[in-house]
Motif scaffolding. Structure first.
Motif, PDB file in Angstrom:
ATOM      1  N   SER A 147       9.308   5.254 -13.031  1.00 26.81           N
ATOM      2  CA  SER A 147       8.031   5.961 -13.036  1.00 26.81           C
ATOM      3  C   SER A 147       8.104   7.171 -12.108  1.00 26.81           C
ATOM      4  O   SER A 147       9.175   7.515 -11.614  1.00 26.81           O
ATOM      5  N   GLY A 148       6.928   7.783 -11.870  1.00 30.03           N
ATOM      6  CA  GLY A 148       6.909   9.014 -11.100  1.00 30.03           C
ATOM      7  C   GLY A 148       6.379   8.885  -9.697  1.00 30.03           C
ATOM      8  O   GLY A 148       6.143   9.896  -9.035  1.00 30.03           O
ATOM      9  N   MET A 149       6.159   7.659  -9.224  1.00 31.66           N
ATOM     10  CA  MET A 149       5.655   7.390  -7.879  1.00 31.66           C
ATOM     11  C   MET A 149       4.342   8.125  -7.595  1.00 31.66           C
ATOM     12  O   MET A 149       4.015   8.415  -6.452  1.00 31.66           O
ATOM     13  N   ALA A 150       3.593   8.419  -8.654  1.00 32.12           N
ATOM     14  CA  ALA A 150       2.329   9.133  -8.486  1.00 32.12           C
ATOM     15  C   ALA A 150       1.217   8.178  -8.069  1.00 32.12           C
ATOM     16  O   ALA A 150       1.396   6.952  -8.066  1.00 32.12           O
ATOM     17  N   ARG A 151       0.085   8.739  -7.726  1.00 35.42           N
ATOM     18  CA  ARG A 151      -1.090   7.910  -7.458  1.00 35.42           C
ATOM     19  C   ARG A 151      -1.446   7.119  -8.708  1.00 35.42           C
ATOM     20  O   ARG A 151      -1.142   7.516  -9.827  1.00 35.42           O
ATOM     21  N   GLY A 152      -2.137   6.016  -8.515  1.00 30.79           N
ATOM     22  CA  GLY A 152      -2.620   5.260  -9.659  1.00 30.79           C
ATOM     23  C   GLY A 152      -1.569   4.377 -10.295  1.00 30.79           C
ATOM     24  O   GLY A 152      -0.789   3.710  -9.615  1.00 30.79           O
ATOM     25  N   VAL A 153      -1.517   4.390 -11.636  1.00 36.95           N
ATOM     26  CA  VAL A 153      -0.685   3.463 -12.415  1.00 36.95           C
ATOM     27  C   VAL A 153       0.776   3.499 -11.992  1.00 36.95           C
ATOM     28  O   VAL A 153       1.402   2.449 -11.787  1.00 36.95           O
ATOM     29  N   ASP A 154       1.354   4.701 -11.847  1.00 40.76           N
ATOM     30  CA  ASP A 154       2.781   4.815 -11.527  1.00 40.76           C
ATOM     31  C   ASP A 154       3.138   4.046 -10.255  1.00 40.76           C
ATOM     32  O   ASP A 154       4.007   3.166 -10.256  1.00 40.76           O
ATOM     33  N   GLY A 155       2.473   4.402  -9.172  1.00 42.48           N
ATOM     34  CA  GLY A 155       2.784   3.785  -7.883  1.00 42.48           C
ATOM     35  C   GLY A 155       2.468   2.307  -7.844  1.00 42.48           C
ATOM     36  O   GLY A 155       3.208   1.518  -7.249  1.00 42.48           O
ATOM     37  N   ILE A 156       1.367   1.903  -8.492  1.00 40.85           N
ATOM     38  CA  ILE A 156       0.981   0.485  -8.496  1.00 40.85           C
ATOM     39  C   ILE A 156       2.033  -0.349  -9.212  1.00 40.85           C
ATOM     40  O   ILE A 156       2.444  -1.415  -8.735  1.00 40.85           O
ATOM     41  N   ALA A 157       2.481   0.121 -10.383  1.00 40.19           N
ATOM     42  CA  ALA A 157       3.493  -0.620 -11.151  1.00 40.19           C
ATOM     43  C   ALA A 157       4.801  -0.710 -10.378  1.00 40.19           C
ATOM     44  O   ALA A 157       5.443  -1.772 -10.332  1.00 40.19           O
ATOM     45  N   GLN A 158       5.203   0.379  -9.734  1.00 34.29           N
ATOM     46  CA  GLN A 158       6.459   0.364  -8.984  1.00 34.29           C
ATOM     47  C   GLN A 158       6.372  -0.515  -7.749  1.00 34.29           C
ATOM     48  O   GLN A 158       7.320  -1.228  -7.407  1.00 34.29           O
ATOM     49  N   ASN A 159       5.240  -0.485  -7.083  1.00 33.26           N
ATOM     50  CA  ASN A 159       5.048  -1.330  -5.906  1.00 33.26           C
ATOM     51  C   ASN A 159       5.105  -2.806  -6.286  1.00 33.26           C
ATOM     52  O   ASN A 159       5.710  -3.629  -5.589  1.00 33.26           O
ATOM     53  N   ALA A 160       4.480  -3.151  -7.421  1.00 36.09           N
ATOM     54  CA  ALA A 160       4.494  -4.542  -7.888  1.00 36.09           C
ATOM     55  C   ALA A 160       5.896  -4.980  -8.267  1.00 36.09           C
ATOM     56  O   ALA A 160       6.297  -6.128  -8.018  1.00 36.09           O
ATOM     57  N   ALA A 161       6.675  -4.072  -8.868  1.00 36.91           N
ATOM     58  CA  ALA A 161       8.050  -4.403  -9.261  1.00 36.91           C
ATOM     59  C   ALA A 161       8.908  -4.704  -8.041  1.00 36.91           C
ATOM     60  O   ALA A 161       9.663  -5.678  -8.015  1.00 36.91           O
TER      61      ALA A 161
END
Length: 386
Positions: A147-161
């Protein structure tokens, strides 16, 4: 300092106004980066504009090879160009393919499936929940999250992974030594440790609005499948969708209520033929097919097949009196029943039993047990064969 072709590649990549297309013109004629460095202005002018030739001449005098190399080393950053063996194959043949990238951490493993998870920056509670679920479940299944480590969906998904023990990779619209947005510093540090940060922009480059649409082609290219969690009909996410389709990637979208503006984009994509992603299982089921993971092992015996054959002889009913502990394989066979269960459920049950196993080890064991007929797999779910 003895200069290598890689050093000249980094020099050429950093010459102002020399983009990917111009480098292709120069190098596709059979020249090396070192050759380009030594060309006369007259020879360069046959391929490049007057301004580009001037920039190359100026750069020859201003570029300090040793200093630039040491700056990368001090920051733990690698310069990876197309001439390097570890340059991702997935990036080589896409439209406007990058000549090189900067990497902090690791690059995605080409032998492991990857899914790009993207979506709205100002996402809803529903979007946050779904992003977290997809990031976590994909990671538990051993899939790399891009992902793009952006605010919102990107960062949330990466943090959860990352929190689930998986690997995630962020493609940035700035230098890899810059954390943007600043509030994602925790995610930035986690990606550096458990995955990697990737950018085609040099260290020190601040984020600029025009960089973000361009980096989206790298996000989609590094993935096997793209998942859109939440997006408006007209948004930056649609750019990533367009690049994914142009690159031949499959696109999935998480459906939402027709009245929710943040689900307009996803619902529209589904109406246009995108796959429906209600859970990570929908994506995982498809990704194995995309990568040809259902192929049976070759007939010729190998070390891996010998291990599988040994597993096939396991009997979960045996008391194994000659062993001090029950094996991981037997523990799994004791957990899996005729009702399908996910790999995440199996992992949690093993932890409850005090069995420490990594996600990749679990998935490898599940695959081996599937090959030898002890269990059956349906996407992300496993069941015992009656």
């Amino acid at each position: 300092m003895e200069l290598k072709e890689k050093d000249y590649a980094m020099w050429l990549f950093n010459v102002e106004s020399i983009g990917n297309a111009s480098m292709d013109k120069l190098l596709c004629s059979g020249l090396s980066c070192k050759d380009v460095y030594g060309l006369s202005s007259k020879e360069l002018s046959k391929v490049l504009s007057h301004k580009q030739v001037e920039n190359i001449e100026r750069s020859r005098y201003s570029w300090d090879f040793e200093n630039e190399k040491n700056k990368l080393l001090s920051k733990g950053i690698r310069f990876v160009s197309r001439i390097d063996e570890d340059f991702p194959d997935k990036l080589k043949n896409i439209p406007n393919a990058p000549f090189a990238i900067y990497v902090k951490g690791k690059l995605p493993d080409p032998n492991v499936p990857s899914v790009a998870v993207v979506g709205a920056r100002m996402c809803s509670d529903y979007g946050r929940f779904m992003a977290r679920q997809f990031g976590r479940d994909l990671a538990i299944a051993g899939i790399q999250v891009i992902s793009g480590m952006a605010r919102g969906v990107d960062g949330i998904a990466q943090n959860a992974a990352v929190a689930a023990g998986g690997a995630s990779f962020g493609v940035l619209g700035c230098g890899v030594d810059i954390c943007y947005p600043p509030e994602n510093k925790e995610i930035y540090d986690a990606l550096t440790a458990s995955g990697g940060l990737i950018s085609e922009y040099p260290p020190g480059m601040e984020p600029i609005a025009k960089f973000f649409p361009l980096r989206n082609r790298i996000i989609s290219a590094l993935a096997d499948v793209l998942v859109v969690v939440e997006a408006r009909r007209k948004s930056g996410t649609t750019i990533t969708v367009d690049t994914a389709l142009e690159q031949g990637r499959e696109v999935f979208a998480v459906p939402g209520r027709a009245s929710d503006r943040l689900s307009d984009g996803c619902n529209y994509l589904i109406s246009q033929g995108a796959g429906v992603a209600i859970s990570a299982a929908d994506v995982i089921d498809r990704i194995w097919t995309v990568r040809g993971r259902y192929e049976a092992p070759a007939n010729a015996p190998s070390q891996e097949e010998e291990k599988e054959l040994a597993l096939c002889n396991l009997d979960p009913e045996d008391e194994m009196n000659d062993q001090p502990e029950v094996s991981i394989e037997e523990e799994i066979l004791g957990i899996v029943d005729i009702i399908p269960v996910s790999s995440s459920f199996i992992l949690e049950e093993l932890y409850k039993k005090g069995k420490e196993i990594s996600v990749p080890q679990l998935l490898t064991t599940l695959m081996e047990l599937t090959y030898c007929g002890k269990i059956a797999q349906n996407g992300a779910y496993y069941r015992k064969i009656a």
